[in-house]
Enzyme design. Structure first.
Site, PDB file in Angstrom:
ATOM      1  N   HIS A  75     112.551 -70.579  62.878  1.00 15.84           N
ATOM      2  CA  HIS A  75     111.753 -71.656  62.260  1.00 15.84           C
ATOM      3  C   HIS A  75     111.760 -72.886  63.165  1.00 15.84           C
ATOM      4  O   HIS A  75     110.864 -73.705  63.104  1.00 15.84           O
ATOM      5  CB  HIS A  75     112.281 -71.995  60.863  1.00 15.84           C
ATOM      6  CG  HIS A  75     113.585 -72.719  60.861  1.00 15.84           C
ATOM      7  ND1 HIS A  75     114.783 -72.100  61.150  1.00 15.84           N
ATOM      8  CD2 HIS A  75     113.886 -74.020  60.637  1.00 15.84           C
ATOM      9  CE1 HIS A  75     115.764 -72.992  61.093  1.00 15.84           C
ATOM     10  NE2 HIS A  75     115.238 -74.165  60.784  1.00 15.84           N
ATOM     11  N   LYS A  80     120.084 -70.705  68.465  1.00 19.28           N
ATOM     12  CA  LYS A  80     121.350 -71.226  68.997  1.00 19.28           C
ATOM     13  C   LYS A  80     122.534 -70.576  68.312  1.00 19.28           C
ATOM     14  O   LYS A  80     122.532 -70.397  67.103  1.00 19.28           O
ATOM     15  CB  LYS A  80     121.391 -72.745  68.740  1.00 19.28           C
ATOM     16  CG  LYS A  80     122.517 -73.451  69.416  1.00 19.28           C
ATOM     17  CD  LYS A  80     122.159 -73.854  70.826  1.00 19.28           C
ATOM     18  CE  LYS A  80     123.357 -74.333  71.596  1.00 19.28           C
ATOM     19  NZ  LYS A  80     124.237 -73.253  72.067  1.00 19.28           N
ATOM     20  N   LYS A 104     123.824 -73.922  59.297  1.00 17.75           N
ATOM     21  CA  LYS A 104     124.628 -74.974  59.931  1.00 17.75           C
ATOM     22  C   LYS A 104     123.725 -75.994  60.630  1.00 17.75           C
ATOM     23  O   LYS A 104     123.841 -77.199  60.420  1.00 17.75           O
ATOM     24  CB  LYS A 104     125.522 -74.280  60.961  1.00 17.75           C
ATOM     25  CG  LYS A 104     126.726 -75.006  61.421  1.00 17.75           C
ATOM     26  CD  LYS A 104     127.465 -74.170  62.476  1.00 17.75           C
ATOM     27  CE  LYS A 104     128.167 -72.964  61.908  1.00 17.75           C
ATOM     28  NZ  LYS A 104     129.104 -72.350  62.875  1.00 17.75           N
ATOM     29  N   ASP A 109     121.033 -81.293  60.869  1.00 18.98           N
ATOM     30  CA  ASP A 109     119.781 -81.740  61.463  1.00 18.98           C
ATOM     31  C   ASP A 109     119.762 -81.569  62.989  1.00 18.98           C
ATOM     32  O   ASP A 109     119.452 -82.496  63.728  1.00 18.98           O
ATOM     33  CB  ASP A 109     119.524 -83.212  61.061  1.00 18.98           C
ATOM     34  CG  ASP A 109     118.092 -83.631  61.358  1.00 18.98           C
ATOM     35  OD1 ASP A 109     117.236 -82.739  61.465  1.00 18.98           O
ATOM     36  OD2 ASP A 109     117.849 -84.854  61.505  1.00 18.98           O
ATOM     37  N   LYS A 116     123.449 -65.437  67.121  1.00 19.80           N
ATOM     38  CA  LYS A 116     124.841 -65.152  67.493  1.00 19.80           C
ATOM     39  C   LYS A 116     124.877 -63.926  68.376  1.00 19.80           C
ATOM     40  O   LYS A 116     123.994 -63.067  68.286  1.00 19.80           O
ATOM     41  CB  LYS A 116     125.680 -64.877  66.237  1.00 19.80           C
ATOM     42  CG  LYS A 116     127.143 -65.151  66.423  1.00 19.80           C
ATOM     43  CD  LYS A 116     127.396 -66.628  66.332  1.00 19.80           C
ATOM     44  CE  LYS A 116     128.837 -67.007  66.356  1.00 19.80           C
ATOM     45  NZ  LYS A 116     129.009 -68.375  65.886  1.00 19.80           N
ATOM     46  N   SER A 372     126.736 -79.215  71.269  1.00 15.35           N
ATOM     47  CA  SER A 372     125.927 -78.315  72.104  1.00 15.35           C
ATOM     48  C   SER A 372     124.498 -78.862  72.217  1.00 15.35           C
ATOM     49  O   SER A 372     123.858 -78.775  73.264  1.00 15.35           O
ATOM     50  CB  SER A 372     125.854 -76.915  71.488  1.00 15.35           C
ATOM     51  OG  SER A 372     126.986 -76.168  71.845  1.00 15.35           O
TER      52      SER A 372
HETATM   53  N1  GLU Z   1     130.211 -70.782  68.159  1.00 18.32           N
HETATM   54  C1  GLU Z   1     130.081 -72.094  67.617  1.00 18.32           C
HETATM   55  C2  GLU Z   1     129.718 -72.018  66.148  1.00 18.32           C
HETATM   56  O1  GLU Z   1     129.965 -71.034  65.488  1.00 18.32           O
HETATM   57  C3  GLU Z   1     129.174 -72.998  68.448  1.00 18.32           C
HETATM   58  C4  GLU Z   1     127.743 -72.612  68.500  1.00 18.32           C
HETATM   59  C5  GLU Z   1     126.913 -73.429  69.503  1.00 18.32           C
HETATM   60  O2  GLU Z   1     127.396 -74.415  70.018  1.00 18.32           O
HETATM   61  O3  GLU Z   1     125.787 -73.000  69.727  1.00 18.32           O
HETATM   62  O4  GLU Z   1     129.265 -72.959  65.572  1.00 18.32           O
END
Ligand code: GLU
Length: 481
Positions: A75, A80, A104, A109, A116, A372
């Protein structure tokens, strides 16, 4: 921490779906829209051969490696989420973790969809060269199917991976994309010298601290759990001393909390008078285990740390650690979910009946992906935060302090003066951006919870916020009315 199966017979992904459905049932969205939000858009399972070298014997052989990348939602793009290296990786787990990434990002935001990755390996078995070969080959598999790129899908560290693996990923990606100006934004969690951002390493733990501190700052809420406000003086137990657990423990200890228990994969160390985190880490580094740690009671069952008498319990290891089986014995008043999916829905029901405040993973551990996002922005803008304005800010603040002293005839205290005149550098900006993100998101979730009497817990409130935010992205796109 061994990974336990959820004893209710539901898989991890089904558990995430159950939490989702609980919140979705309180909302009036089109069922088709809800299904689109909940489902995983793309699942890429791969197998590839790699020459592996056994760490102990040095024996070489070719092994077929099983790996995944799941893009839960597009979306917003890029997608990420981290990459996990563990013997327990499986498709269901990666799907669940990808889904949690979508929610998350929506809660804090951060304009990404969720994803993943996972590679099913036991890292301890292989030489560093082998891990590098596996990482580079995994990256080329992602490149082949267009599953990685600064505008497509941006991996990051997760359980079993860190800056070193992210370096190999970016190096491989850049080699295949000569001249792509934004190539360094293809992965985050990189070392500073390789395009990383200051503060990313500590970010998840710092976010766990900021989020919990915010919860503990509201007197009216704390009273309901029989707690006073503030972090200082609270007794904290931490499960897992990896990146998330270590930094969470560190920030809580620095704020005056007492670390009463820690758990590692092979044992728990308990001391109601308090443990010294740095001393523990030193011991672990020198001896490879805490089994022989002398300054606390060592229990061979790591689960013992979850059940100690404490105010705040931080599960910071893997999913399904708090289940229907051990939930009745949990004594903590607050569970601050540093890990993804540490409590099963059945455990949550028991804990809510016991009046435990559960601060949910999809809000509380979002600090990592938040920073990130800052790293990705830095990579796309090709300049580090603070470079353009630090000196300018210092010069104007200097004039301000001088004028203040001239007009009042008093001089500003030397410590305050240097603080007032210091311009913000990258680390200051990243940390304050993270702090603001966690505080803002906390209050958005809390208000949603308090405003709707049908919402009985913070996780459901967080899901409501997430679902509404993702839904509005689809409606803005004109896909659903
Ligand atoms: N692996 C981390 C998480 O579960 C970071 C993910 C990221 O920074 O893209 O939130």
């Amino acid at each position: 921490m061994s990974k336990k199966a959820s004893p209710n017979g539901h898989s991890f992904f089904q558990n995430v779906e159950r939490y989702f459905d609980k919140a979705a049932g309180l909302l009036n969205h089109d069922p088709g829209l809800l299904y689109q939000i909940k489902t995983c858009n793309s699942v890429y399972q791969m197998h590839f051969p790699v020459l592996v070298e056994d760490k102990k014997s040095g024996k070489k052989s070719v092994e077929v490696i099983e790996a995944y990348r799941v893009q839960h939602s597009q979306h917003k793009v890029p997608c990420k989420g981290g990459i996990r290296y563990s013997q327990d990786v499986n498709q269901d787990e990666v799907m669940a973790l990808a889904a949690l990434m979508t929610y998350k990002c929506a809660i804090v935001d951060v304009p990404f969809g969720g994803a993943k990755g996972g590679i099913k390996i036991n890292k301890k078995q292989y030489s560093d060269d082998t891990i590098e070969r596996i990482t580079r080959r995994y990256t080329t598999e992602l490149i082949k199917k267009n599953f990685i790129g600064p505008g497509i899908d941006v991996p990051a560290p997760d359980y079993g991976t860190g800056e070193r693996e992210m370096s190999w990923i970016v190096d491989t990606y850049v080699a295949f994309h000569p001249g792509e100006i934004d190539a360094y934004g293809c992965v985050t969690g990189k070392p500073i010298l390789n395009g990383g951002v200051r503060g990313r390493r500590e970010a998840t733990g710092r976010g766990v601290y900021f989020g919990t501190r915010e919860a503990c700052s509201i007197t009216e809420d704390m009273k309901k759990y029989g707690l006073t406000n503030g972090i200082a003086g609270k007794r904290v137990a931490v499960q897992g001393l990896g990146n998330v657990g270590y930094y969470s423990a560190k920030f809580f200890q620095e704020a005056g909390a007492t670390l009463v228990a820690v758990a590692e994969i092979d044992c728990a160390v308990l001391n109601p008078k308090g443990l010294d985190l740095e001393d523990i880490m030193k011991w672990k580094g020198e001896n490879g285990t805490l089994l022989t740690y002398p300054k606390g009671k060592v229990v061979k069952n790591p689960g013992a740390a979850l059940e100690v008498d404490c105010d705040i319990l931080i599960p910071a290891a893997l999913e399904n650690q708090i289940t229907e089986e051990n939930a009745p014995r949990i004594k903590a008043k607050i569970i601050a979910e540093g890990a993804n999916g540490p409590c099963t829905p059945g455990a949550e029901e028991i804990l809510l009946k016991k009046n435990v405040l559960i601060i949910p993973d999809m809000f509380l551990n979002a600090g990592g992906v938040t920073v990130s996002y800052f790293e990705w922005l830095k990579n796309l803008s090709h300049v580090h935060f603070g470079r353009m304005n630090k000196r300018f800010q210092e010069n104007t603040q200097k004039v301000f302090v001088q004028q203040l002293e001239k007009l009042t005839g008093k001089s500003v205290d030397a410590r305050e003066r240097s603080w007032l005149m210091e311009g913000a550098d990258e680390e200051d900006l990243v940390n304050s951006g993270l702090e603001d993100t966690m505080i803002t998101a906390y209050h958005q979730v809390r208000e949603t919870w308090k405003k709707n009497p049908k919402i009985k817990d913070m996780r459901t409130a967080a899901f409501v916020v997430a679902i509404n935010n993702v839904a509005s992205a689809y409606t803005t796109l004109g896909i659903w009315p």
